[in-house]
Design a protein around this motif. Structure first.
Motif, PDB file in Angstrom:
ATOM      1  N   GLU A  43      12.350   8.790   7.458  1.00 14.42           N
ATOM      2  CA  GLU A  43      12.044   9.859   6.504  1.00 14.42           C
ATOM      3  C   GLU A  43      12.570   9.486   5.119  1.00 14.42           C
ATOM      4  OE1 GLU A  43      10.007  13.194   5.635  1.00 14.42           O
ATOM      5  OE2 GLU A  43      10.174  12.302   7.608  1.00 14.42           O
ATOM      6  N   PRO A  44      11.683   9.205   4.171  1.00 12.86           N
ATOM      7  CA  PRO A  44      12.117   8.767   2.840  1.00 12.86           C
ATOM      8  C   PRO A  44      12.564   9.932   1.960  1.00 12.86           C
ATOM      9  CG  PRO A  44       9.745   8.833   2.929  1.00 12.86           C
ATOM     10  CD  PRO A  44      10.243   9.188   4.310  1.00 12.86           C
ATOM     11  N   GLU A  45      13.320   9.607   0.937  1.00 13.34           N
ATOM     12  CA  GLU A  45      13.734  10.588  -0.058  1.00 13.34           C
ATOM     13  C   GLU A  45      12.550  10.835  -0.992  1.00 13.34           C
ATOM     14  OE1 GLU A  45      16.700  10.977  -3.867  1.00 13.34           O
ATOM     15  OE2 GLU A  45      17.122   9.426  -2.370  1.00 13.34           O
ATOM     16  N   ILE A  46      12.107  12.075  -1.076  1.00 14.15           N
ATOM     17  CA  ILE A  46      10.899  12.409  -1.823  1.00 14.15           C
ATOM     18  C   ILE A  46      11.033  12.074  -3.300  1.00 14.15           C
ATOM     19  CG2 ILE A  46       9.371  14.301  -2.523  1.00 14.15           C
ATOM     20  CD1 ILE A  46       9.912  15.501   0.278  1.00 14.15           C
ATOM     21  N   ARG A  47      12.187  12.356  -3.887  1.00 12.61           N
ATOM     22  CA  ARG A  47      12.366  12.042  -5.322  1.00 12.61           C
ATOM     23  C   ARG A  47      12.232  10.539  -5.564  1.00 12.61           C
ATOM     24  NH1 ARG A  47      16.346  14.969  -8.876  1.00 12.61           N
ATOM     25  NH2 ARG A  47      14.834  16.552  -9.403  1.00 12.61           N
ATOM     26  N   ARG A  48      12.754   9.732  -4.667  1.00 11.94           N
ATOM     27  CA  ARG A  48      12.672   8.276  -4.811  1.00 11.94           C
ATOM     28  C   ARG A  48      11.234   7.816  -4.632  1.00 11.94           C
ATOM     29  NH1 ARG A  48      12.626   3.820  -6.739  1.00 11.94           N
ATOM     30  NH2 ARG A  48      13.553   2.035  -5.751  1.00 11.94           N
ATOM     31  N   LEU A  49      10.521   8.409  -3.689  1.00 11.22           N
ATOM     32  CA  LEU A  49       9.099   8.077  -3.514  1.00 11.22           C
ATOM     33  C   LEU A  49       8.322   8.336  -4.805  1.00 11.22           C
ATOM     34  CD1 LEU A  49       8.060   9.600  -0.062  1.00 11.22           C
ATOM     35  CD2 LEU A  49       8.120   7.188  -0.676  1.00 11.22           C
ATOM     36  N   ARG A  50       8.543   9.505  -5.377  1.00 10.04           N
ATOM     37  CA  ARG A  50       7.820   9.885  -6.600  1.00 10.04           C
ATOM     38  C   ARG A  50       8.197   8.985  -7.770  1.00 10.04           C
ATOM     39  NH1 ARG A  50       4.971  14.306  -5.806  1.00 10.04           N
ATOM     40  NH2 ARG A  50       5.553  15.748  -4.154  1.00 10.04           N
ATOM     41  N   ARG A  51       9.465   8.626  -7.863  1.00  9.90           N
ATOM     42  CA  ARG A  51       9.907   7.732  -8.941  1.00  9.90           C
ATOM     43  C   ARG A  51       9.220   6.372  -8.813  1.00  9.90           C
ATOM     44  NH1 ARG A  51      13.444   3.680  -9.729  1.00  9.90           N
ATOM     45  NH2 ARG A  51      14.428   3.526 -11.767  1.00  9.90           N
ATOM     46  N   SER A  52       9.194   5.836  -7.605  1.00 10.04           N
ATOM     47  CA  SER A  52       8.534   4.551  -7.389  1.00 10.04           C
ATOM     48  C   SER A  52       7.052   4.636  -7.707  1.00 10.04           C
ATOM     49  CB  SER A  52       8.742   4.067  -5.948  1.00 10.04           C
ATOM     50  OG  SER A  52      10.070   3.675  -5.745  1.00 10.04           O
ATOM     51  N   LEU A  53       6.417   5.732  -7.290  1.00 10.08           N
ATOM     52  CA  LEU A  53       4.997   5.918  -7.593  1.00 10.08           C
ATOM     53  C   LEU A  53       4.759   5.930  -9.095  1.00 10.08           C
ATOM     54  CD1 LEU A  53       2.062   6.548  -6.844  1.00 10.08           C
ATOM     55  CD2 LEU A  53       2.725   8.965  -6.739  1.00 10.08           C
ATOM     56  N   LEU A  70      -4.319   2.562  -5.826  1.00  6.13           N
ATOM     57  CA  LEU A  70      -3.217   3.323  -6.400  1.00  6.13           C
ATOM     58  C   LEU A  70      -3.389   4.810  -6.089  1.00  6.13           C
ATOM     59  CD1 LEU A  70      -0.664   3.543  -8.101  1.00  6.13           C
ATOM     60  CD2 LEU A  70      -2.117   3.549 -10.143  1.00  6.13           C
ATOM     61  N   ALA A  71      -4.614   5.301  -6.156  1.00  6.27           N
ATOM     62  CA  ALA A  71      -4.888   6.710  -5.836  1.00  6.27           C
ATOM     63  C   ALA A  71      -4.531   7.010  -4.380  1.00  6.27           C
ATOM     64  CB  ALA A  71      -6.349   7.041  -6.108  1.00  6.27           C
ATOM     65  N   GLN A  72      -4.785   6.070  -3.482  1.00  3.99           N
ATOM     66  CA  GLN A  72      -4.438   6.281  -2.078  1.00  3.99           C
ATOM     67  C   GLN A  72      -2.925   6.341  -1.873  1.00  3.99           C
ATOM     68  OE1 GLN A  72      -6.562   7.051   0.484  1.00  3.99           O
ATOM     69  NE2 GLN A  72      -7.904   7.251  -1.282  1.00  3.99           N
ATOM     70  N   VAL A  73      -2.180   5.538  -2.623  1.00  2.00           N
ATOM     71  CA  VAL A  73      -0.715   5.607  -2.550  1.00  2.00           C
ATOM     72  C   VAL A  73      -0.249   6.964  -3.062  1.00  2.00           C
ATOM     73  CG1 VAL A  73       1.456   4.634  -3.428  1.00  2.00           C
ATOM     74  CG2 VAL A  73      -0.389   3.108  -2.696  1.00  2.00           C
ATOM     75  N   ARG A  74      -0.831   7.421  -4.167  1.00  3.81           N
ATOM     76  CA  ARG A  74      -0.455   8.730  -4.719  1.00  3.81           C
ATOM     77  C   ARG A  74      -0.710   9.838  -3.702  1.00  3.81           C
ATOM     78  NH1 ARG A  74      -3.183  12.794  -6.421  1.00  3.81           N
ATOM     79  NH2 ARG A  74      -5.110  11.640  -6.584  1.00  3.81           N
ATOM     80  N   ILE A  75      -1.851   9.820  -3.071  1.00  2.00           N
ATOM     81  CA  ILE A  75      -2.184  10.830  -2.065  1.00  2.00           C
ATOM     82  C   ILE A  75      -1.188  10.780  -0.906  1.00  2.00           C
ATOM     83  CG2 ILE A  75      -3.901  11.446  -0.303  1.00  2.00           C
ATOM     84  CD1 ILE A  75      -6.041  10.566  -2.432  1.00  2.00           C
ATOM     85  N   ALA A  76      -0.837   9.585  -0.470  1.00  8.32           N
ATOM     86  CA  ALA A  76       0.120   9.436   0.636  1.00  8.32           C
ATOM     87  C   ALA A  76       1.494   9.975   0.254  1.00  8.32           C
ATOM     88  CB  ALA A  76       0.213   7.976   1.057  1.00  8.32           C
ATOM     89  N   VAL A  77       1.928   9.728  -0.975  1.00  2.46           N
ATOM     90  CA  VAL A  77       3.222  10.236  -1.442  1.00  2.46           C
ATOM     91  C   VAL A  77       3.178  11.762  -1.512  1.00  2.46           C
ATOM     92  CG1 VAL A  77       4.782  10.356  -3.441  1.00  2.46           C
ATOM     93  CG2 VAL A  77       3.952   8.131  -2.635  1.00  2.46           C
ATOM     94  N   GLU A  78       2.085  12.306  -1.997  1.00  2.00           N
ATOM     95  CA  GLU A  78       1.973  13.764  -2.119  1.00  2.00           C
ATOM     96  C   GLU A  78       1.989  14.481  -0.768  1.00  2.00           C
ATOM     97  OE1 GLU A  78      -1.426  14.458  -4.604  1.00  2.00           O
ATOM     98  OE2 GLU A  78      -0.287  14.021  -6.419  1.00  2.00           O
ATOM     99  N   LEU A  79       1.680  13.787   0.306  1.00  2.00           N
ATOM    100  CA  LEU A  79       1.728  14.396   1.635  1.00  2.00           C
ATOM    101  C   LEU A  79       3.149  14.741   2.065  1.00  2.00           C
ATOM    102  CD1 LEU A  79      -0.885  12.237   3.571  1.00  2.00           C
ATOM    103  CD2 LEU A  79      -1.146  14.600   2.784  1.00  2.00           C
ATOM    104  N   PHE A  80       4.145  14.186   1.395  1.00  2.00           N
ATOM    105  CA  PHE A  80       5.541  14.430   1.754  1.00  2.00           C
ATOM    106  C   PHE A  80       6.085  15.728   1.173  1.00  2.00           C
ATOM    107  CE2 PHE A  80       5.228  10.024   2.837  1.00  2.00           C
ATOM    108  CZ  PHE A  80       5.991   9.950   3.991  1.00  2.00           C
ATOM    109  N   GLY A  81       5.334  16.410   0.381  1.00  2.00           N
ATOM    110  CA  GLY A  81       5.808  17.693  -0.116  1.00  2.00           C
ATOM    111  C   GLY A  81       5.172  18.038  -1.441  1.00  2.00           C
ATOM    112  N   GLU A  82       5.363  19.294  -1.787  1.00  2.00           N
ATOM    113  CA  GLU A  82       4.802  19.775  -3.041  1.00  2.00           C
ATOM    114  C   GLU A  82       5.522  19.173  -4.227  1.00  2.00           C
ATOM    115  OE1 GLU A  82       4.192  23.948  -3.459  1.00  2.00           O
ATOM    116  OE2 GLU A  82       3.904  24.176  -1.308  1.00  2.00           O
ATOM    117  N   ARG A  83       4.801  19.129  -5.308  1.00  2.00           N
ATOM    118  CA  ARG A  83       5.348  18.671  -6.569  1.00  2.00           C
ATOM    119  C   ARG A  83       6.455  19.640  -7.000  1.00  2.00           C
ATOM    120  NH1 ARG A  83       1.957  15.502 -10.396  1.00  2.00           N
ATOM    121  NH2 ARG A  83       0.536  15.631  -8.661  1.00  2.00           N
ATOM    122  N   PRO A  84       7.602  19.099  -7.459  1.00  2.00           N
ATOM    123  CA  PRO A  84       8.668  20.009  -7.883  1.00  2.00           C
ATOM    124  C   PRO A  84       8.199  20.894  -9.032  1.00  2.00           C
ATOM    125  CG  PRO A  84       9.364  17.704  -8.033  1.00  2.00           C
ATOM    126  CD  PRO A  84       7.920  17.726  -7.633  1.00  2.00           C
TER     127      PRO A  84
END
Length: 89
Positions: A43-53, A70-84
């Motif tokens: 389970e990754p840290e969501i803030r770190r995922l978003r920063r890397s993205l 790149l769009a597919q990576v963004r979609i995959a990252v967004e599956l981990f939770g709502e945007r702050p």
């Protein structure tokens, strides 16, 4: 996690095969490696995922050939939770 691993793997392959050199390519490669490690590590840290993205998007955002991956990576990252949410006035 499987979606993130697959999307990151695809973008890493496409970036490696892309013939053009650009100033921030190393940043994109480093952050994609970090995303890959997070995807493999549980389970990754969501803030770190978003920063890397954001760093990856900033580094390769102008390379249109990589935009779909790149769009597919963004979609995959967004599956981990709502945007702050930011608090407004």
């Amino acid at each position: 996690m499987a979606n993130l691993r697959a999307a990151v793997s695809r973008l890493r392959r496409e970036l490696a095969a892309h013939p053009a050199e650009f100033p921030d390519r190393g940043i994109a490669e480093d952050e994609l490696a970090a995303l890959c490690a997070m995807a493999l590590g549980g389970e990754p840290e969501i803030r770190r995922l978003r920063r890397s993205l954001l760093l990856v998007a900033g580094a390769i955002g102008s390379v249109s050939a990589l935009a779909p991956s790149l769009a597919q990576v963004r979609i995959a990252v967004e599956l981990f939770g709502e945007r702050p949410r930011t608090e407004g006035p």
